[in-house]
Every structure is written in C-alpha cells, then in structure tokens.
Design a protein around this motif. Structure first.
Motif, PDB file in Angstrom:
ATOM      1  N   GLY A  73       0.805  -1.141   0.012  1.00  0.00           N
ATOM      2  CA  GLY A  73       0.087   0.094  -0.073  1.00  0.00           C
ATOM      3  C   GLY A  73       0.820   1.369  -0.148  1.00  0.00           C
ATOM      4  O   GLY A  73       1.868   1.241   0.509  1.00  0.00           O
ATOM      5  N   LEU A  74       0.395   2.476  -0.783  1.00  0.00           N
ATOM      6  CA  LEU A  74       1.092   3.604  -0.570  1.00  0.00           C
ATOM      7  C   LEU A  74       0.809   4.230   0.683  1.00  0.00           C
ATOM      8  O   LEU A  74      -0.147   4.394   1.326  1.00  0.00           O
ATOM      9  N   ALA A  75       2.061   5.047   1.251  1.00  0.00           N
ATOM     10  CA  ALA A  75       1.995   5.795   2.119  1.00  0.00           C
ATOM     11  C   ALA A  75       2.719   7.192   2.318  1.00  0.00           C
ATOM     12  O   ALA A  75       3.801   7.255   1.662  1.00  0.00           O
ATOM     13  N   ARG A  76       2.303   8.312   2.486  1.00  0.00           N
ATOM     14  CA  ARG A  76       3.145   9.537   2.562  1.00  0.00           C
ATOM     15  C   ARG A  76       4.107   9.035   3.645  1.00  0.00           C
ATOM     16  O   ARG A  76       3.846   8.261   4.513  1.00  0.00           O
ATOM     17  N   ALA A  77       5.212   9.781   3.801  1.00  0.00           N
ATOM     18  CA  ALA A  77       6.251   9.607   4.514  1.00  0.00           C
ATOM     19  C   ALA A  77       5.958  10.145   5.815  1.00  0.00           C
ATOM     20  O   ALA A  77       6.477  11.029   6.608  1.00  0.00           O
ATOM     21  N   THR A  78       4.653   9.851   6.366  1.00  0.00           N
ATOM     22  CA  THR A  78       4.182  10.082   7.743  1.00  0.00           C
ATOM     23  C   THR A  78       3.894   9.055   8.774  1.00  0.00           C
ATOM     24  O   THR A  78       3.701   7.735   8.173  1.00  0.00           O
ATOM     25  N   ASP A  83       0.702   3.699   9.586  1.00  0.00           N
ATOM     26  CA  ASP A  83      -0.027   2.991  10.505  1.00  0.00           C
ATOM     27  C   ASP A  83      -1.139   2.564   9.823  1.00  0.00           C
ATOM     28  O   ASP A  83      -1.541   1.604  10.185  1.00  0.00           O
ATOM     29  N   ALA A  84      -1.668   3.508   9.039  1.00  0.00           N
ATOM     30  CA  ALA A  84      -2.887   3.047   8.247  1.00  0.00           C
ATOM     31  C   ALA A  84      -2.576   1.746   7.514  1.00  0.00           C
ATOM     32  O   ALA A  84      -3.426   0.674   7.220  1.00  0.00           O
ATOM     33  N   ALA A  85      -1.456   1.656   6.881  1.00  0.00           N
ATOM     34  CA  ALA A  85      -0.826   0.384   6.008  1.00  0.00           C
ATOM     35  C   ALA A  85      -0.904  -0.480   6.879  1.00  0.00           C
ATOM     36  O   ALA A  85      -1.499  -1.653   6.528  1.00  0.00           O
ATOM     37  N   ILE A  86      -0.364  -0.448   8.162  1.00  0.00           N
ATOM     38  CA  ILE A  86      -0.307  -1.452   9.216  1.00  0.00           C
ATOM     39  C   ILE A  86      -1.595  -2.212   9.652  1.00  0.00           C
ATOM     40  O   ILE A  86      -1.921  -3.114   9.484  1.00  0.00           O
ATOM     41  N   TYR A  92       4.081  -4.914   3.584  1.00  0.00           N
ATOM     42  CA  TYR A  92       4.795  -4.181   2.589  1.00  0.00           C
ATOM     43  C   TYR A  92       4.430  -2.853   2.153  1.00  0.00           C
ATOM     44  O   TYR A  92       3.085  -2.606   1.997  1.00  0.00           O
ATOM     45  N   VAL A  93       5.095  -1.878   2.434  1.00  0.00           N
ATOM     46  CA  VAL A  93       4.741  -0.364   2.332  1.00  0.00           C
ATOM     47  C   VAL A  93       5.600   0.495   1.405  1.00  0.00           C
ATOM     48  O   VAL A  93       6.547   0.066   1.126  1.00  0.00           O
ATOM     49  N   HIS A  94       4.982   1.144   0.552  1.00  0.00           N
ATOM     50  CA  HIS A  94       5.533   1.994  -0.611  1.00  0.00           C
ATOM     51  C   HIS A  94       5.305   3.355  -0.176  1.00  0.00           C
ATOM     52  O   HIS A  94       4.536   3.924   0.054  1.00  0.00           O
ATOM     53  N   THR A  95       6.491   4.041   0.434  1.00  0.00           N
ATOM     54  CA  THR A  95       6.413   5.276   1.099  1.00  0.00           C
ATOM     55  C   THR A  95       7.027   6.232   0.337  1.00  0.00           C
ATOM     56  O   THR A  95       7.958   5.738  -0.155  1.00  0.00           O
ATOM     57  N   ALA A 122      10.242   7.944   8.470  1.00  0.00           N
ATOM     58  CA  ALA A 122       9.243   7.078   8.006  1.00  0.00           C
ATOM     59  C   ALA A 122       9.475   5.637   7.737  1.00  0.00           C
ATOM     60  O   ALA A 122       8.893   4.609   8.265  1.00  0.00           O
ATOM     61  N   VAL A 123      10.751   5.615   7.088  1.00  0.00           N
ATOM     62  CA  VAL A 123      11.454   4.314   6.874  1.00  0.00           C
ATOM     63  C   VAL A 123      11.637   3.681   8.254  1.00  0.00           C
ATOM     64  O   VAL A 123      11.385   2.366   8.480  1.00  0.00           O
ATOM     65  N   GLU A 124      12.335   4.321   9.180  1.00  0.00           N
ATOM     66  CA  GLU A 124      12.404   3.695  10.761  1.00  0.00           C
ATOM     67  C   GLU A 124      11.214   3.138  11.085  1.00  0.00           C
ATOM     68  O   GLU A 124      11.188   1.891  11.696  1.00  0.00           O
TER      69      GLU A 124
END
Ligand code: KIV
Ligand code: ZN
Length: 502
Positions: A73-78, A83-86, A92-95, A122-124
């Motif tokens: 799923g796509l996520a801005r770097a926030t 958390d919405a993706a989780i 697997y997230v595409h940030t 965001a990556v951390e």
C-alpha cells in the motif's frame, strides 16, 4: 547482463485508480487484484490506505486473500499513513516524499533537511513494525541529483529494502533513465524500481531503459492507466521486454487481453482502438496488401502472434480490402466462391465501401449469397425501421420492424434507456430462432463533440454456445447499437447453418 526475471509491480489499483474519472468500489478492487494475481504480477499496489475507510477495507481484504503476489500500500512519509497501512495487515509499504525543489518549495513547504529527516523517520517507523519498505523520491527525475542520492543513501541506512525512481511528470528520456538508475544502484546497492509516467509518450521506453540499466523492477499499470497521461502500460512493457529484449518475467501473457478488458470494463475507461497489444485494431487487417501478406504468413504484418496475448486476428472488408482478404473472410464460414464470383463480390463490396461504409460480415455473406445464388448465406433478419420514444417522463420504448424470409415482423419493448429498449425488442423478434444473450456491449466515441461517431461493439452468445461479435459506427448511438445487434444475430444464425452442414 543478468538473466534474472524482471519484477513487475502493478499499480493499477493505486496510480491507475488515480486516473481522472475512475472510481471503483472495494469489491471491484478485490476482483481486479485477483485478476492481476492470475496474470502473474509480482507485486500489487492495492491502494492508498489513508484515503478512506472503504479503501482500507478493500486493501485489508486483498492483503488477506492469500495471493501469490506481494501486496503493498502507498503511504506518505508520515507515521499516520504508515500506521494506516499496518491496520490493513500489509507487510509491505511503498512510502514516498518529494525531493525536487519545486515540490519541496510549493507543495510541501519544507526545507531539504526537513524532507530528508521525514523520509528517514518514515522508513525507521515502518521497519520497526516489521514492514518491507520500498522508498520513492517523488519527482526524483527533476530533483537535484546530489540531494536525491543523499536521501536515497539515508533511507538505505534506515533500512529501506527497495528504492524507486519515479519520473513523476514523465519528463525524462530513455538515456536519462539509464543514467540515473546506474547512479542510484551504485549509491544504494539496493534493488531499484522505475516508475514512469507517460506525459511525452515515453513511459514504456523509459521503463525499459531503466531495466536495461539494471533496475530490477518497473511499476506499471493495466491499459497504461494512471494520473494524467498514465503510467507505463503493463502489456506494452512486458511484450517489448520479452520479444524485443529477450528478458524473462512472470507474466502469463495469454491472459493480457482478458485482464485488459476486465480492467477497462470495471474502471470504465475505454481503450483507444489503436493502442498497442490491447487496442481493438491491434490485430485487425483491412487493406488488401496487408491481409494478403498475413494470410500467406502472419509475420509479414504481425510482429506479435495474437494468441500470445490472448487475442485473435480479424480481417475487415473495408475500402482497401482485396480479393485475398475477402476470400479468407468467406473461408472462415466455409464459403468458397469461384474466381469469377469472388471478383463480383469484391466489386459489390467496394461499391459500398466507396459510399463510406465498412460492411459487416453478415452483409458480406449476404452479397456472397446473392452472387453465388445461395440464399442460405443471406441475412436471415433484415432491418426495415425502428422508432424510439423517450424523455424525462416517458419510459423508453422501442418499436422495431424487421423482415425474415419475406415476412414483416414487428415488436415493441421498454427498457432502462433507448438502446436497452431497442435491443430487447430485437431479441424479442429474433426470439425462438436466434435466442441470443448479450455477453458484452461496448460504446466508444470515435470523434469528439455531440455529433461524434459512436462505435458500438456487441458480443452475443446463442444457446449452442456460439459466440460472435459485431461492430458498427454511426452518429446515432441507437442506430449503431441496433445495426451491431442485427449483424451479430445474423452472423450467429449463419454460423449455425454452416456448422450443421459440417
Ligand atoms: O508518480 C509518482 O511520483 C507516484 C509516487 C507516489 C511514487 O506515483
Ligand atoms: Zn505515479
């Protein structure tokens, strides 16, 4: 060059869904994801979780479907987006965050340092929650190269698993893409993806250049859907990769057309007729020179065998059709005129074509029947006329007058609209003899404006399982629909007659 399979990351359900005019229900998203999985894509970007509750429901269902493809799923770097993706059970997230000056200044209103920090955090955060992370620097190809590489190195250290290079506004050329991929690979040592938009019509060429320079993966969409002019189209990318570059991938190419049709129907975006691989005309031949060549050896005018992408070649009796093409078309129905008869058939067909009409298969067969004095080939049903009554406070009603074997037949029907009413009335008359169900009805406008030519395709199936398609164009949608339906019914009846002759 390595012989690794190229990874196909499909973003039809995310970037494709961002195409102007597209909205799909959560259920439709799940259906498309299943189709993509059957097609063999390696990764499915199922959506953008933060955007709505329905989007989250669909993504969660796709994530838990047990698909072979990795689902992301796509996520801005926030933190909120990740958390919405989780919450969608994604692993697997595409940030992403933008790194070009224009985006940082006018959209994000952030300094480069702030962007860098946000990307790393965001990556951390995603890694802390055990997610696989693909990091995209939005507008990477218009970003200052030194800053871009600095961000990519920093997110690599923070644990990113993959790096994506978006050509967000489709601004770059194949040479540029090859060069940037080389630099990013060297800087990060991570698998690199390319995400190419089609603003200059270069998306597929750019994606291929990226892969040839060592990118492991390309982000693509079915039918090239996506923001503005779209993304690199999966079908063009995969076929060019396999045939022109001899590269391997996991796509079952024979499912390409079926998937393209499914996505077009579900998302409501018509594919342009001359689109490579999946367009209506991609395997159609009209001119005599081409049909002659293709009949002798398909490779003369077909660089891709239609069956390889789940399609069939078709020939059309237009103005440029020649005797060889007409003979081949008739041959499909087991009709073999003599040379003299063929000559006469072609002459009559050209007369009609010169009046600006392309003739339908059943009309061609009817001409053949006349010339060969065989009424069996003639159209069973002929349209006399029809009337339509419709309005805001009038239930759409159609009255159709046909003739069959010299007898006039008339029927009226109501429907949800004039086309529905007219097609129902035809089916009512053809009833016992033809008894067909409409399997597909497609309407495409050939030119713009309220006087546009409407092109209608119908696919019908009779009770014996014979499926035929017919296509007609007219400025009046109802006329095009009625004529296409009549042609389809006549064709299916003729097929039955000829099949019964063995
Ligand atoms: O085109 C783009 O930059 C994107 C990003 C979200 C990766 O779609
Ligand atoms: Zn994009």
């Amino acid at each position: 060059m390595s012989n690794e399979k190229v990874r196909v990351f499909d973003t039809t359900l995310r970037d494709g869904e961002q195409s102007p005019g597209v909205t799909v229900t959560p259920d439709q998203k799940v259906q498309i994801a299943i189709k993509l999985d059957e097609l063999g894509v390696d990764a499915i970007e199922a959506g953008f979780p933060i955007v709505s509750a329905g989007e989250m429901r669909a993504i969660k269902e796709i994530a838990n479907k047990g698909l072979k493809a990795e689902v992301c799923g796509l996520a801005r770097a926030t933190v909120a987006d990740i958390d919405a993706a989780i919450k969608c059970d994604l692993k697997y997230v595409h940030t992403f965050i933008a790194t070009s000056d224009i985006h940082m200044q006018y959209k994000l209103k952030m300094t480069p340092d702030q962007v860098l920090q946000r990307a790393v955090r965001a990556v951390e955060h995603a890694k802390k929650h055990g997610l696989a992370v693909e990091f995209s620097a939005e507008d990477a190809t218009r970003s200052d190269r030194a800053f871009l590489l600095k961000v990519f190195r920093a997110v690599t250290e923070a644990g990113a698993d993959r790096i994506d290079i978006p050509d967000t506004v489709g601004y770059r050329t194949p040479d540029y893409m090859a060069q940037i991929v080389t630099e990013v690979r060297e800087a990060t040592k991570l698998p690199v993806s390319v995400h190419c938009h089609n603003d200059f019509g270069l998306a597929v060429a750019n994606a291929i250049a990226g892969v040839n320079a060592g990118a492991a993966c390309a982000h693509v969409t079915i039918n090239g859907l996506g923001e503005r002019a779209g993304n690199a189209s999966l079908e063009e990318f995969v076929m060019a990769l396999g045939i022109l570059y001899n590269k391997r991938h996991n796509i079952n190419t024979q499912m390409i057309y079926e998937t393209s049709r499914f996505v077009s129907n579900t998302m409501g975006i018509i594919v342009q007729p001359n689109k490579a691989i999946i367009g209506e005309n991609a395997f159609g031949h009209e001119s005599g020179i081409h049909t002659h060549g293709v009949i002798n050896n398909p490779l003369t005018y077909e660089p891709i065998a239609p069956e390889l992408v789940g399609r069939k070649r078709w020939l059309m009796a237009g103005k440029h059709a020649g005797a060889h093409g007409i003979r081949a078309m008739l041959g499909e129905f087991g009709i073999n005129p003599t040379e003299d008869q063929l000559h006469l058939i072609v002459e009559k067909q050209k007369e009609i074509a010169d009046r600006g009409k392309s003739i339908s298969t059943s009309e061609l067969l009817s001409i053949a029947g006349e010339v060969m004095h065989n009424p069996q080939f003639e159209e069973k049903f002929k349209l006399y006329d029809f009337q339509i009554f419709t309005g805001m406070h009038t239930i759409p009603t159609a009255v159709i007058r046909l003739s069959a074997e010299g007898k006039e037949l008339i029927a009226s029907e109501t429907g949800v609209g004039p086309v529905d009413a007219a097609l129902k009335a035809i089916q009512k008359i053809a009833g016992d003899v033809a008894s067909v169900k409409i399997r597909e009805y497609r309407l495409g406008s050939i030119s713009g404006g309220s006087d546009a030519q409407a092109e209608v395709s119908v696919k019908v199936e009779d009770r014996n399982g014979n499926v035929v398609s017919a296509k007609k164009a007219n400025q009046d949608i109802v006329v095009a629909s009625v004529e296409a339906m009549m042609d389809a019914i006549n064709k299916v009846l003729l097929k039955r007659v000829l099949d019964s002759k063995g």
